[in-house]
Design an enzyme around this catalytic site. Structure first.
Site, short mmCIF file in Angstrom:
data_model
loop_
_atom_site.label_atom_id
_atom_site.label_comp_id
_atom_site.label_asym_id
_atom_site.label_seq_id
_atom_site.Cartn_x
_atom_site.Cartn_y
_atom_site.Cartn_z
CG ASP A 166 7.27 -2.11 -6.41
OD1 ASP A 166 8.30 -1.57 -6.01
OD2 ASP A 166 6.95 -3.29 -6.12
CD GLU A 193 11.67 -0.74 -8.03
OE1 GLU A 193 12.45 -0.66 -7.07
OE2 GLU A 193 10.61 -1.37 -7.95
#
Lengths: 104, 707
Positions: B351, B388
């Site tokens: 993330d 990401e």
């Protein structure tokens, strides 16, 4: 209810009869009995669970210990697990490593 | 016999507790013969005390200061003998300066969670209101590493062959319609493995499962009174522990076994397991947040701090983990190694991974040590690594994330271009051509190949696929923030009516658009990722930011399978089509040339006229042909495929290129037709009557197969 476990050898089968509540304190007694049973080199480990009303995670750990102590070739059968015990086995996935059998 | 080793006898006592100096590695609490080895690190603490609790008790069972002689460098380590491993919880008190300006926030009044705790109690049952008066709610627990993996190991499926299914552990089965016996848990996912296998996905990507606190910033909706939680869990409490409340056995402390059983069973059925991991910040927030662990252990080490001692906030969540500090870097590596080796995890999605490339002052590094270390780590050597590739501080690295030959990226440009194309924006043909061939414009220049591109149109963050074609704008009122939260940049189109509609034309178009999206995704080179529920038309009723919704908004409603059988059928068949055709799953980018002597280039581009693609600013039509003899670099044989996509609102007549000698075009997919003629099973594809032309319906995708 106090935990109790009895070991009887029937030929090459080790029969353990469990009763009461299997918690962290009593798990040691079961572990000792499993070790004794393993010493007889059984071909099967049969655990009679009808009178076991509760099993904490410590109890499950002993089952894992039994599986690893006995080796893959020794099948472990649990007979007559009460609903809460069976549920614990299923949720954790351990029911895939043993044979679950209804009480006769 | 380990238990008789002479160096494992107690040498010290503290009251009734028998002790001996511990070992610094591994950090955390580890079962050793006869006892537990506790090891914890702090650069600036002056003393450390181990605090033991009996499970669930408010007052400690014992506080055992580490003797000075038990400290090695900055590590306190101690073996405590004869502990009841099942019934103990633990934490630490750290002595040291409280001087925020210099980065220190020690407070010995707080019992701190071990950052390496492998199981954590305190939130044992999801959503059960905590006893707020309970001190130090998050406590470490001891973990047995006796799981019977049998012959299991990570599957190591080739990345180009994956179809990733992103899911929220709880949301996947929490809805009563799931029929799961233990809804919302790891155990329940196990029950759904046959469903996943039937759908054809071969990798589940679990949204955060590291221990988090669903009650972090929990609140009631000011108008509806609905309880709002930290539902998604992008806020880590402990990096080494699975989320206890996700386990049906969490109240029994068996979450580790339950999760491992799930991984083992998924592997047995041919599915990989990927974890969505959040190393960019923690649950401690900024200076106003709670002290749970890192802040009290070694604030200056674990967090990026301003010169004044405040928290940098590149995560948008209050603090930023100091990932390129060598100690934190090692912790992240140890954590990943632990999950790869102890849980047999197949890969990780990071993330806000751009943060992992920032230095301690926040500046982007040209050669980030953490990313490099992860890429070269032997234990992680076969793990999938997916970034990401952006963060909340404005660093956007799609196409330029430091890859070291290993890292793939969530391809945000794929999502944006495909969405714009689907809604009918003109002039997207050239961009979409890049996307469907694995984005060589992004990943070709440095030889990363199409597997660097995780292709997706929807993910947890944003609209579901159904909502993408049913809503022009977000509808996040249920989040209690006046609809201000969530992205306004959705590239969505409601097909003529906002929200649910009784108009059959609107609904037919929406279904077609969903199929178009699924078809283009499965036709694209790269690695497709789908959002759980999209295959059955899951709706969040226009909510594009369901982070706090532990409710019917976010839970998958399995009754949608009955309402949308055609969508599910199409998704399943289209996924199978991808698996059946290696020409769609290339490890290398196409070369636009014939390198096997088939007489056709590996890829050729077309428009409504064969061999004449329309790259103009008004183009809404694109077709391409993949030569089957070039499949997997020419190493395997496949059918030649022709795909035509139109977003024009009228039918378009496409002139077809000739199929390879001796073959004829057959219709595999035509989203312009109602089910079941929208997609045909292998061997059932009807032969095309007119081999030179095909009338592609309005806003439709057609796939022809030469055989």
């Amino acid at each position: 209810m106090a935990f109790n476990v009895d070991l009887v050898m029937k030929g090459s089968e080790a029969h353990l009869t469990l009763s009461g509540e299997l918690d962290a304190v009593s798990a040691g007694a079961l572990k000792g009995t499993v070790e004794t049973a393993a010493g007889n080199n059984p071909t099967k480990l049969i655990m009679h669970m009808q009178n076991l009303s509760f099993m904490a995670s410590a109890g499950l750990r002993v089952l894992i210990f039994a599986k690893q102590k006995m080796g893959e070739q020794v099948g472990i059968t649990l007979i007559g697990c009460q609903a809460p015990v069976r549920s614990t086995l299923e949720m954790s996935g351990f029911h895939r490593s043993v044979y679950l059998q209804d009480a006769e | 016999m380990e238990e008789k080793r002479i160096d494992f006898y107690p040498t010290h006592r503290h009251g009734e507790f028998k002790l001996r100096p511990g070992r610094p590695f591994p950090y955390g609490a580890t079962l050793v013969p006869g006892g537990v080895n506790f090891s914890v690190m702090s650069r600036s603490a002056t003393a450390c005390t181990l605090v033991l609790f009996e499970k669930g008790e408010n007052q400690p069972l014992a506080e055992i200061p580490f003797p000075d002689s038990f400290r090695i460098g900055n590590v306190w380590c101690m073996v405590v003998f004869d502990l009841d491993a099942e019934g103990i919880e633990y934490g630490y008190r750290m002595d040291g300066p409280f001087n925020p300006q210099s980065g220190h926030r020690f407070d010995r009044n707080v019992v701190l969670l071990d950052p390496c705790a492998k199981a954590i109690s305190g939130r044992d049952v999801w959503g059960r209101e905590p006893d707020w008066s309970r001190p130090f709610p998050h406590r470490g627990r001891l973990v047995f590493e006796d799981f019977d993996w049998e012959d299991d190991r990570p599957l190591e499926l080739p990345l180009e062959d994956l179809v990733i299914y992103e899911m929220h552990v709880r949301g996947f089965t929490r809805h009563p319609s799931s029929g799961a016996r233990h809804p919302g848990t790891f155990a329940a996912i196990r029950e759904k493995i046959p469903y996943l296998k039937d759908l054809g996905v071969n990798c589940v990507e679990l949204m955060p499962i590291y221990e988090f606190d669903e009650f972090e910033n929990s609140r009631r909706h000011p108008e509806t009174g609905q309880m709002l939680y930290n539902y998604w869990g992008y806020s880590t409490v402990g990096f080494f522990a699975p989320k206890t409340g996700f386990a049906a056995t969490g109240r029994l402390g068996m979450q580790v076994d339950e999760l491992k059983t799930l991984v083992k069973e998924l592997h047995r059925q041919g599915l990989e397991v990927m974890l969505d991991v959040v190393f960019n910040h923690t649950a401690e927030g900024n200076e106003k947040g709670p002290t749970i662990s890192f802040r009290g252990l070694d604030n200056q080490t674990y967090y990026m701090l301003t010169p004044e001692g405040y928290y940098y906030n590149f995560s948008g969540c209050g603090n930023t983990l100091n990932c390129n500090n060598p100690i934190v870097r090692n912790m992240v590596l140890d954590c990943l190694r632990y999950w790869a080796s102890e849980y047999h995890i197949d890969g990780f999605r990071f993330d806000l991974a751009a943060i992992l490339g920032r230095d301690p002052s926040g500046a982007p590094l040209p050669n980030p040590p953490l990313l490099e270390s992860i890429a070269y780590d032997p234990i992680l050597g076969k793990c999938k690594l997916i970034a990401e590739a952006w963060d909340a501080g404005g660093l956007y690295q799609v196409g330029s994330f430091p890859a070291y030959g290993r890292w793939a990226e969530w391809n945000g440009k794929y999502r944006d271009d495909l969405r714009k194309w689907l809604k009918g924006e003109p002039g997207l043909a050239a961009a979409v051509a890049q996307r469907v061939q694995g984005s060589p414009d992004l990943y070709g220049w440095n030889g990363r190949g199409p597997t660097a591109s995780i292709d997706f149109i929807t993910c947890h963050d944003g609209f579901t696929l159904y909502d993408l074609v049913a809503y022009d704008g977000k509808h996040n009122e249920a989040n209690g923030e006046g609809n201000r939260d969530g992205s306004d940049d959705n590239n969505s189109w409601n097909c003529g009516c906002e929200g649910e509609s009784a108009d059959p034309d609107v609904n037919a178009l929406r279904r077609r658009q969903i199929k178009n999206a699924w078809a283009l995704l499965m036709l694209s080179h790269g690695v497709p990722m789908v959002l759980s529920g999209d295959e059955m038309g899951h709706t969040q009723r226009g909510n594009n930011n369901a982070y706090c919704q532990d409710s019917e908004i976010s839970w998958i409603d399995w009754d949608r399978l009955e309402h949308n059988p055609d969508l599910h059928r199409f998704a399943r068949a289209m996924t199978a089509f991808r698996h059946a055709h290696p020409v769609l799953r290339s490890r290398d980018h196409v070369r636009n040339q014939d390198f096997v002597g088939s007489g056709l280039a590996d890829i050729t581009w077309h428009g409504t006229q064969a061999w004449k693609p329309d790259w103009s600013g008004s183009s809404r039509a694109l077709a391409w042909m993949l030569c089957g003899r070039h499949a997997k670099g020419g190493t395997v044989q496949d059918n030649t495929l022709y795909a035509a996509a139109s977003t024009y609102w009228e039918p378009l007549d496409f002139e077809l290129p000739r199929p390879p000698e001796g073959r004829a075009w057959h219709v595999a997919v035509n989203t312009g037709m109602p089910s079941p003629e929208d997609i045909f099973a292998p061997g059932q594809e009807p032969r095309l009557e007119n081999q030179s032309r095909f009338l592609v319906g309005p806003r439709s995708v057609v796939v022809l197969i030469a055989k």
